[in-house]
Design a protein around this motif. Structure first.
Motif, PDB file in Angstrom:
ATOM      1  N   TRP A 259      20.032  64.624  31.716  1.00 34.57           N
ATOM      2  CA  TRP A 259      20.761  63.597  32.612  1.00 34.57           C
ATOM      3  C   TRP A 259      20.062  62.265  32.782  1.00 34.57           C
ATOM      4  O   TRP A 259      20.527  60.926  32.706  1.00 34.57           O
ATOM      5  CB  TRP A 259      20.819  64.306  33.955  1.00 34.57           C
TER       6      TRP A 259
ATOM      7  N   ASP B  14      34.923  61.770  38.085  1.00 29.78           N
ATOM      8  CA  ASP B  14      34.522  60.735  37.029  1.00 29.78           C
ATOM      9  C   ASP B  14      33.137  61.040  36.414  1.00 29.78           C
ATOM     10  O   ASP B  14      33.146  61.229  35.104  1.00 29.78           O
ATOM     11  CB  ASP B  14      34.439  59.176  37.526  1.00 29.78           C
ATOM     12  N   SER B  15      32.095  61.331  37.242  1.00 29.77           N
ATOM     13  CA  SER B  15      30.838  61.763  36.759  1.00 29.77           C
ATOM     14  C   SER B  15      30.650  62.960  36.182  1.00 29.77           C
ATOM     15  O   SER B  15      30.273  63.484  34.961  1.00 29.77           O
ATOM     16  CB  SER B  15      29.843  61.295  37.758  1.00 29.77           C
TER      17      SER B  15
ATOM     18  N   GLN C 267      32.307  64.483  32.676  1.00 32.15           N
ATOM     19  CA  GLN C 267      31.688  64.541  31.725  1.00 32.15           C
ATOM     20  C   GLN C 267      30.506  65.672  31.419  1.00 32.15           C
ATOM     21  O   GLN C 267      30.084  65.788  30.510  1.00 32.15           O
ATOM     22  CB  GLN C 267      30.751  63.192  31.615  1.00 32.15           C
ATOM     23  N   GLN C 268      30.128  66.246  32.675  1.00 33.70           N
ATOM     24  CA  GLN C 268      29.258  67.501  32.602  1.00 33.70           C
ATOM     25  C   GLN C 268      30.138  68.777  32.471  1.00 33.70           C
ATOM     26  O   GLN C 268      29.299  69.558  32.573  1.00 33.70           O
ATOM     27  CB  GLN C 268      28.392  67.136  33.871  1.00 33.70           C
TER      28      GLN C 268
END
Length: 467
Positions: free
Chosen positions: A368, A457-458, A461-462
């Motif tokens: 990260w 949103d963040s 991606q994970q």
């Protein structure tokens, strides 16, 4: 009067039932303190028994027995456990006021930070207990199951609202695996104390966020209300590593005085059930029903691995701080029980939480950081697990995490001293973070809608699923 009974004789208090140092216990305490504007300076933590190289096995087992005597339930006390009292103990820790929402579900340090940013309580969907196992052995999981079966039957007779997941994992619990039985209790429905708390404390339309740990693990569904698993995701190992022929297993058992030739795990019945910190489906269904009947929106955050939520909440904090005119440029990497949400917001820090000190957890933090905008400072607080394991990150890897700081790169010397075989109290995080410069005032609380948008949103991606 029996020790732990209330004046009314209604059973053991929640404080006595919930295992010392367990995730739910620490996170409720830390979140409740932060909502009162108080740090975690008064929080201790009874960690695993320290295992020093060369210590005789008799000394290690004696130390484990003494530690168990301080923190574990006796077999006789198992029948005095009352899950309703545990739920009441959790909610009673929070200030008596109205809240703009609530977080429920699986234990996760980033969920506690999210709750504090939103100005809402966090309540667990289960809790952990530790019970004495006289004559136990870390290398005999089948014997642990036999002992746990009797304990589970006795506990479930008085608590039909629970499902008990017994976890036998010498890779995460060390010598205590042979001295105590670990039981992770999940509520099968929203407890009455939770329902009353939400009814009394939430204004109309306030959102309910449910965080679910989606990790899976091989499980033996042994009897109604009682399941069993050998090993756990938090060990940093894979299910195959708990096979009798595993080199990693031999290393783990050797470190606690066990023998891999005696390892006799029972056959699993479900190759991929939810691991011990998963939320029971009945808990979610009753939470949804409560929310729908009272017109509270309920959102679910499904977490495939701890680092996904940690990364998303760290990104959220950075945005929150910057919108309030702060730099959002200083990071603290917390680990396990070493966290302090109030000191984080007081100092204007971005928090990233590692579940524990395994290589897997630290790898996620590194990945990260490598993909994020650089931070001017990175402070790292590795929690020593009090034992050795082939899955643990070494100090060089923790130093590499600190190395992402442009100007300040700090690895706490106290937690690093004697790592990994020592243990430190939760309040060590407070001691370190108090030295950070003040960055007041604290930003206004986040709106849930904004937080959910950033998590989508963040976190998307994970692999984070927000609905």
């Amino acid at each position: 009067m029996h020790e732990g009974l209330t004046a009314a004789g209604a059973g053991l208090s929640g404080d006595r039932v919930v295992a010392e140092g367990s995730a739910a216990r620490v996170l409720v305490a830390a979140t409740a303190r932060a909502l009162r504007g108080v740090d975690c300076a008064d929080l201790g933590q009874v960690g695993p028994v320290s295992r020093f190289p060369g210590a005789p096995e008799l000394v290690r087992r004696a130390s484990a027995s003494r530690a168990a005597g301080r923190v574990a339930l006796t077999v006789a006390q198992v029948g005095e456990v009352d899950s309703a009292r545990v739920a009441r103990w959790f909610v009673d820790q929070y200030p008596r006021r109205r809240y703009p929402g609530v977080l429920l579900g699986s234990p996760h340090g980033a969920a506690a930070h999210l709750a504090v940013a939103l100005g809402v309580p966090w309540l667990p969907s289960g809790f952990e207990m530790s019970v004495h196992w006289t004559g136990g052995a870390a290398d005999r999981p089948a014997a642990a199951l036999e002992h746990g079966t009797a304990l589970a039957a006795r506990m479930l007779a008085g608590n039909p609202d629970l499902h008990l997941r017994q976890v036998h994992c010498p890779a995460s619990r060390g010598s205590l695996t042979g001295a105590t039985v670990s039981l992770a209790a999940r509520w099968r429905a929203l407890p009455a104390a939770y329902r009353q708390f939400l009814t009394d404390r939430l204004p109309p339309g306030a959102p309910v966020l449910l965080v679910r740990d989606a990790r899976t693990w091989p499980v033996l569904e042994h009897s109604p209300g009682h399941s069993f698993q050998v090993g756990c995701p938090a060990s940093g190992l894979d299910p195959v590593d708990f096979h009798p022929d595993s080199h990693a297993l031999r290393q783990v058992l050797r470190s606690v005085g066990g023998d891999a030739t005696r390892w006799d795990p029972p056959q699993v019945s479900a190759p991929s059930g939810y691991a011990e910190h998963g939320t029971d489906s009945g808990f979610e269904l009753t939470a949804r029903d409560w929310a729908a009947r009272r017109q509270h929106p309920l959102h679910r955050v499904l977490v495939p691995r701890p680092g996904a939520l940690s990364a998303a909440v760290a990104d959220l904090y950075r945005r929150w701080l910057r919108r309030a005119g702060k730099t959002g440029d200083r990071l603290v990497v917390e680990c396990g029980r070493l966290l302090d949400p109030w000191q984080v917001v007081r100092a204007g820090l971005v928090p990233y939480w590692c579940e524990n000190a395994t290589r897997r957890s630290v790898d996620e933090a590194e990945w990260w950081l490598a993909g994020s905008e650089a931070f001017s400072s990175v402070d790292v607080l590795p929690e020593p697990p009090g034992m050795r394991s082939p899955a643990l990150a070494g100090l060089p890897q923790w130093l590499a995490v600190a190395g992402f700081g442009r100007r300040r790169r700090a690895l706490d010397r106290t937690t690093a001293r004697g790592y990994p075989v020592t243990s430190v109290p939760t309040r060590r995080a407070t001691e370190v973070l108090r030295a950070q410069p003040y960055d007041l005032p604290v930003p206004p609380p986040l709106e849930a809608a904004e937080a959910l948008s950033v998590l989508r949103d963040s976190g998307g991606q994970q692999g984070l699923l927000v609905s």
